[in-house]
Design a protein around this motif. Structure first.
Motif: not given
Length: 168
Positions: A91, A95, A101-102, A104, A137, A139-141, A147, A158, A160
């Motif tokens: 991920l 990104v 961007s995400s 599952w 879902s 999401h990478y920060n 995540i 977005e 995915k």
């Protein structure tokens, strides 16, 4: 003799200019992380063959599963820290490459992994008919290099994907 030296110097300058032009015209390889979208990736540690594919055809666990089934594979279940590390690496790379961007992921309920943060228990959203996993879902920060797992979004807004494990 002087003409030969001038001719040699001119010839050397032409060759140098040509090599410079060719070098500048060649595509520059950027040091971007790789996002192996639709390309098989073999993990050397355990020999698993993975594939990152876009989730197509709607929302929820059924669409995510179907996206893997279309590639003769099944979803990567977030069972262990190894699975969490694979999710984190892929991920993060996707990104950074701006290809996705995400992702599952079916995550085992009530299990915590390093660098993976889940919402509080009251916000869990379960997939129907399964008592052990929640479809989340991921999401990478970029700031924390972690995540965050969130319930499925209400709208598809977005890019995915899902990590699939190839069947032998």
């Amino acid at each position: 003799m002087l003409q030969h030296k001038r001719f040699g110097c001119v010839g050397l300058c032409v060759v140098a200019a040509t090599m410079t032009a060719i070098t500048r015209a060649a595509p520059q390889t950027q040091n971007l992380e790789q996002c192996p979208l639709r390309q098989e990736l073999v993990l050397e540690e355990n020999g698993r063959r993975l594939l990152v594919v876009p989730v197509l055809g709607g929302m929820g666990a059924a669409a995510a599963r179907t996206s893997c089934l279309a590639h003769s594979s099944s979803p990567l279940f977030l069972n262990s820290q190894d699975d969490a590390d694979v999710l984190h690496r892929l991920l993060k790379d996707c990104v950074k490459a701006r290809r996705m961007s995400s992702m599952w992921v079916p995550a085992r309920r009530y299990v915590q992994h390093k660098r993976i943060h889940r919402p509080r228990a009251e916000t869990l959203v379960t997939s129907s008919g399964h008592v052990e996993y929640d479809w989340m879902s991921a999401h990478y920060n970029r700031t924390s290099d972690d995540i965050v797992l969130l319930p499925f979004p209400k709208e598809i807004n977005e890019r995915k994907g899902i990590i699939c494990v190839r069947r032998d």
